[in-house]
Scaffold this active site. Structure first.
Site, PDB file in Angstrom:
ATOM      1  N   GLU A  66       9.146  40.127  92.016  1.00  0.00           N
ATOM      2  CA  GLU A  66       8.492  41.280  92.647  1.00  0.00           C
ATOM      3  C   GLU A  66       7.958  42.228  91.587  1.00  0.00           C
ATOM      4  O   GLU A  66       6.886  42.807  91.731  1.00  0.00           O
ATOM      5  CB  GLU A  66       9.491  42.007  93.561  1.00  0.00           C
ATOM      6  N   GLU A  67       8.740  42.388  90.508  1.00  0.00           N
ATOM      7  CA  GLU A  67       8.429  43.431  89.528  1.00  0.00           C
ATOM      8  C   GLU A  67       7.105  43.214  88.797  1.00  0.00           C
ATOM      9  O   GLU A  67       6.508  44.158  88.294  1.00  0.00           O
ATOM     10  CB  GLU A  67       9.579  43.571  88.519  1.00  0.00           C
ATOM     11  N   HIS A 125      14.158  51.325  86.928  1.00  0.00           N
ATOM     12  CA  HIS A 125      13.617  50.651  85.744  1.00  0.00           C
ATOM     13  C   HIS A 125      14.155  51.226  84.432  1.00  0.00           C
ATOM     14  O   HIS A 125      13.439  51.249  83.432  1.00  0.00           O
ATOM     15  CB  HIS A 125      12.086  50.710  85.716  1.00  0.00           C
TER      16      HIS A 125
END
Lengths: 560, 560
Positions: free
Chosen positions: B378-379, B495
Site C-alpha cells: 500500500e505504501e 511513518h
C-alpha cells in the site's frame, strides 16, 4: 568592573504612585490563552493534573487560604501597593515594547551557539556573548565573572545493535561522563529487569551481561536515581547498564543525563546509557518471551575525567535602600550536547537578561540589590553555583547579605506560576530569614493575583527539592523561588534533541517574563517584617528609600 | 483452497432474536474513557477540533439530522433490529473473552516481524503468518492469495551534515525509492524556501544547490504533495530536495514516505528526503540571517527501481443469503522500514483478523460474503489493491458483486467513529449502488448510536479522499467506509520510528474492534432498499435467510 551608575527619575514618581494606589486583583480559575505554537488549551485544573503526574517535583500546592489569616493581613495589605508596578511590567511585556523580544533574543542566542555542554568552546563563546549583554544592560551596575572548574567530556561514536534475530539498531545516548566501552565494543547477552525489586532478587544474573532496566527509580519517579540498582549491577559483574529514558513521552526520542547520578559513591564505573522508552519496552517483551538477546554496544566517549575552566557570570544592580543585601536572579548557561538547550535553560538565561533590561527601562530599581547570576556546568551537578556558594557564603556576615535565591530552570512551556521553599533548618551561619515559609507563600500568591489570570495560571507550589542549583541554596537555609513553566511536557523535551527553538512558545515567554520580572522586583523591594534594620517596616522603608535616592542622584551627577 | 464450512446453531437463535428486539441507543456528547496508556481525556468536541486541524482528510461532518427525514424513516427503523447483535459484540470485546486480545495478538505480530517494507523478507514472512491465521479462522471459508508485483528498495547509509560554522548532523529519512546521491555524496550550498510561491518566484536560485523546503504542500496540508515545487526544482538544476517532515508534531522525529508522490509524471529524478520540522525551521532561520549554509548530503539507497513479487491475502466467509455478493473488509500488510508499522497498519490487520474470528465465534454470519483482504505494498501507491481491482472488477458482472469496501488504515488511537463515501459518478461498469450517500451516512450514524457513547465518540465524517487503498474503490464508484481512529496524534507517529507497540492503546483497540466488527456485520447483512433481488426487502430477507441456513446445514452435515 564598575559601570557608570544610572538612575531614571521616572522611578521616583512611579515608586511613590505604587505606594499610594489601591490593589486590585482577581484569581482566574480557567484559561483560554494557550493558543500559541505547540501549545494546548489548558484549564488551570488540567495543567495541575498534568504537571503533578509528570514529576514528583511538584506535588504540594500551597494553600492560599492561609493568607487570609489575621497574622498575614498586614503583609497582604502592603503587597497590594505593588499593583501599579506589576501593571506597568505587564503592559510593557504583553502589549508594549517588550512583546516578543524574549523569544527573539533567545532564538538568536540558540541558533548562534547551539548546545552548550560544559567544557565546550560553544559554552565559553556563549558566556562571552552574555557578558556583552550584561555589560550593555542598564540593569547591571557591576559585572564580574568567577572561574569554575568544570568537566570536559565529549560524546564519541556510540551505538547499540541487536545481533540476534534482527540486526536492529537502537537509538541511544550515553550519559555525560560515562566510561567508554573497550575499543571493539561489548558483545554480550542481555538481561532485562522491569523493576528494582526483580533486579535485586536476581542480581546473580547480571554477571557478564549487558543489563537493561525497563524502569526509572522507584514507582516511576523520573527524578529518582537512588533506587535504580546501579551499585548492585556494577558490583556483581554487569558489563554495562542501559536504562529506560527519563522522558515522560517519547517519539523514539533518546534522552541524556549525567552519569555521576549513578556513579556517585560507587567504586566501580561501567558504561551507562539511556535507551528510548520504546526500546526498553520492546526488549522487556522479547526477554519475557524467553528469546535470547545479544547486543553489540559501542560507547567511544572522550575525556572521561578531564577538567577545564569555565565561568559564572554576575551582574549586580545595586539596591536603592539596602545595597548590601541581594536577591539572586539566576539561570544556567550550560546545556547537554543535544538539541539547542532551549527550555533547559535558554529560557532561564533570557528571563534573567530581560528582567534586568525591563526593570531598568521602567526605572523599577528595588531597595535591595538584584544579583543576576548565570551559573556554568549545572548539568554535571551544579558546579557553578557550588563554586559561588563556597566563595560567597562562607561566613555569617556573608550569609546575612542574601535575602533569597531565584532560578528559572523549569521551562516556560506555559506560565503556570511559582514554586517556593523557605523552611529554616537551623544553619548556624544563617541566623534567620527575612520571611517565613508561609509568608513567602503568601507573597507569591499575592504576586500571581496582581498579575491576573490573563497572564498566569496562578499556581503556587511548595518544594524542598528542585534538581537544580536551587537545592544548594536550600541546603544553606536560603529561601528559594522557581518559575513554574512546565505544562506537563517539559520531560518530553528535557535533555533530548527536541529541546530546540521549535519547542518555544513566544506568547508564553512574554507571560513568563511578566511573572518573573514582577517577582524579582517585589522580592528585592519588599519591606519584610523581620528586616534587620528594625523599627516600623513602612517607616524604615520610606526613610531608607529617600536616603538612597538622594545618594544615587548625587552619584549619578558626579559620574555623568 | 476450500475450508470445511462451519455453522453454529447459536446464529439462528440470535439472528431471530435480533429481528424481534426493540432498539435502544443514545448518542453521548462527552467522554471520560480515554484513560488508557498514552491517551488523553478527550471530549467529543475536543477530538473533533484535534482531528479536523490535523489533516484535511476529515473536514465534513455528516449531518445526522438528515436521518430523521421521512425518506429515511424505514431504513432507520430496520437498523434498530441489529441492537442485540451489536450488544453481543460489545459485551464480548469490552468485558468478555475478546477483551485485550486485539492488543495481545498485535503485539506478538509486531515484535515478531518488526517493520514490513515492500520487497522485504519480513513482509513475506508476516504474510505467511497471517495466512496461517486466516487458515485457522472459523471466519474464513475460502482462503487464497494473489501475486502482486511490488517495489524492492532498501535504505542504505544516509546523512545530512552542515559543513559550515558547526559540523552539525541533521536527522533525515530519504523517501522510499529516492534515487541515491553519487557515491561521494553531494556537497553544495543550500537554498531555503518557506512556501511554494517564493520557490516559484526564485526558481533560478536552485541551480547546483541543495534545496530545503520549510513547508508542506499548500496552506500546510500535510497530505498535499502536488504543489511542493518538486518539478520546478528538478527541471531547473536543483541537486537534491529536502522537505519538511509531514509530521504534525515532532520530538526531532524524522518521517518517511514514497518518493513517487513527487517523481510521478516528472522526467527528472533527484535525491529526495524529509528533514525534521525542527531542522527545516532552523535552516530557514539561518538562511534568513544571510548566513551561507553548505551541506554534505549522502543517500546510499539500494535497488532503486527493482521489482519483486509479494501477495494479497484473501479470506471469504460465505454469506448466508447472497453468497455471490461481498463486502470487502481490509487493511494492508506492508509498512515503511522504520518503527514497527503499529498504527500504520498493524492495527488494521488485527481488526480484520479479530473481526473474522469474533463474528464467527458469535455465529454472526451475515447474508452477504465478507471478503477479508490484506493488501500488500500500500505504501508505495496501493499496488496490492490496484492489482486486485484489475483482476476482480474488470467487468460489469464482477462489479455487481461488490457491495462496499471497508478499510481500517487510519489508526486506532481513539475510537472516534467512521468516515464514509458513496457518491455515484456514473461508472458504466457499475450500474448502481445498493445505497445512496445519505443512506450510508444514516447507516453509520445508526451503528454509532447502537454502539453507545461508552465505546465510541460517535463521529461520522464524509470524505472522497483517504490517501489509502479506499481511493481506488471510490474511483470505481464503490461505496467505502473507513474507521476513524485518529485522535489528532496519528501524524505524530505515522511513518516514523515511533510507530511502535508503545503507541498502541489496548482499551481503544477493544473499542475499535467493537465498532469495526459491528459495522462489518451490519453492512454485509443489511437489506438495502435497492437490492437487486427485488420485492419487499424484509420478505426477501427472511425467505433467503431460511433457504441459506438450510443449505448451510446440509453442507455442514455432509462435510463433517
Amino acid at each position: 568592573m564598575y559601570k557608570r551608575m544610572f538612575y531614571n527619575s521616572l522611578l521616583i514618581k512611579v515608586f511613590f504612585v505604587a505606594l499610594l494606589l489601591p490593589s486590585f486583583s482577581k484569581a482566574g480559575e480557567s484559561f483560554g490563552f494557550f493558543e500559541g505554537p505547540n501549545a494546548y488549551t489548558y484549564t488551570r485544573d488540567g495543567l495541575k493534573s498534568h504537571i503533578e503526574s509528570a514529576t514528583s517535583r511538584v506535588s504540594n500546592e500551597f494553600n492560599p487560604e492561609i493568607c487570609s489569616r489575621p497574622e498575614h493581613k498586614e503583609l497582604m495589605e502592603r503587597l497590594k501597593k505593588y499593583q501599579p508596578s506589576v501593571d506597568r511590567i505587564k503592559q510593557s511585556v504583553v502589549s508594549g515594547s517588550y512583546k516578543n523580544t524574549t523569544y527573539e533574543g533567545l532564538v538568536d542566542f540558540l541558533d548562534t551557539f547551539g548546545p552548550r555542554i560544559s567544557g565546550s568552546v560553544a559554552l565559553e563563546k556563549s558566556i562571552d556573548y552574555l557578558q556583552d549583554a550584561f555589560e550593555s544592560s542598564q540593569g547591571v551596575d557591576i559585572m564580574w565573572t568567577q572561574p569554575v572548574d568544570v568537566p570536559k567530556w565529549e560524546r564519541g561514536e556510540e551505538s547499540a545493535r541487536l545481533v540476534t534475530s534482527s540486526n536492529r539498531s537502537l537509538a541511544m545516548f550515553s550519559l555525560g561522563q560515562s566510561v567508554p566501552t573497550p575499543s571493539n565494543g561489548i558483545i554480550a547477552d542481555v538481561v532485562v529487569f522491569n523493576d528494582y525489586k526483580s533486579l535485586a532478587e536476581n542480581i546473580a544474573n547480571v554477571r557478564d551481561r549487558i543489563v537493561v532496566c525497563n524502569f526509572i527509580g522507584v514507582e516511576g519517579d523520573i527524578l529518582d536515581t537512588k533506587n535504580t540498582g546501579y551499585p548492585q549491577v556494577a558490583d556483581n559483574g554487569g558489563l554495562a547498564i542501559l536504562y529506560k529514558s527519563a522522558a515522560t513521552f517519547s517519539l523514539y526520542t533518546p534522552h541524556t543525563r549525567r552519569a555521576n547520578l549513578y556513579y556517585n559513591g560507587v567504586s566501580k564505573e561501567i558504561p551507562i546509557a539511556y535507551l528510548t522508552t520504546e526500546d526498553t519496552a520492546l526488549l522487556s517483551r522479547i526477554y519475557a518471551r524467553g528469546e535470547q538477546i545479544t547486543m553489540d554496544l559501542k560507547i567511544f566517549n572522550k575525556y572521561h575525567n578531564d577538567v577545564t575552566e569555565s565561568r559564572n557570570l554576575f551582574g549586580d544592580w545595586v539596591g536603592l535602600a539596602l545595597p548590601e543585601e541581594h536577591v539572586i536572579l539566576s539561570a544556567h548557561t550550560d546545556s547537554w550536547d543535544v538539541g539547542q538547550g532551549a527550555q533547559d535553560d535558554g529560557v532561564g538565561i533570557y528571563l534573567v537578561v530581560q528582567t534586568m533590561n525591563l526593570l531598568s527601562e521602567l526605572g523599577l530599581r528595588p531597595r535591595r540589590t538584584i544579583r543576576s547570576a548565570l551559573w556554568t556546568a549545572e548539568e554535571y551537578g551544579f558546579n557553578g553555583s557550588a563554586t559561588y556558594i563556597k566563595e560567597y557564603y562562607r561566613t555569617a556576615e556573608q550569609m546575612e547579605k542574601v535575602t533569597l535565591a531565584m532560578e528559572a530552570d523549569y521551562a516556560c512551556l506555559a506560565n503556570g506560576g511559582f514554586i517556593f521553599h523557605a523552611n529554616y533548618q537551623g544553619n548556624p551561619l544563617r541566623p534567620h530569614n527575612l520571611m517565613t515559609h508561609e509568608e513567602l507563600g503568601c507573597i507569591m500568591t499575592s504576586i500571581n493575583e496582581m498579575l491576573g489570570s490573563d497572564v498566569t495560571l496562578g499556581l503556587v507550589y511548595e518544594s524542598d527539592s528542585y534538581g537544580t542549583d536551587l537545592d544548594r541554596f536550600i541546603d544553606l537555609d536560603i529561601p528559594v523561588v522557581s518559575l513554574l513553566g512546565d505544562d506537563g511536557r517539559y520531560f518530553w523535551y528535557h535533555h533530548t534533541d527536541s529541546d530546540t527553538v521549535s519547542a518555544l512558545n513566544p506568547l508564553q515567554l512574554d507571560y513568563c517574563l511578566a511573572s518573573w520580572a514582577s517577582a524579582t522586583y517585589i522580592l528585592a523591594d519588599f519591606a519584610y517584617s523581620t528586616e534587620r534594620s528594625g523599627g516600623s517596616p513602612s517607616l524604615t522603608y520610606n526613610f531608607m528609600t529617600l536616603i538612597s535616592i538622594s545618594a544615587l542622584f548625587i552619584n549619578s551627577m558626579i559620574l555623568t
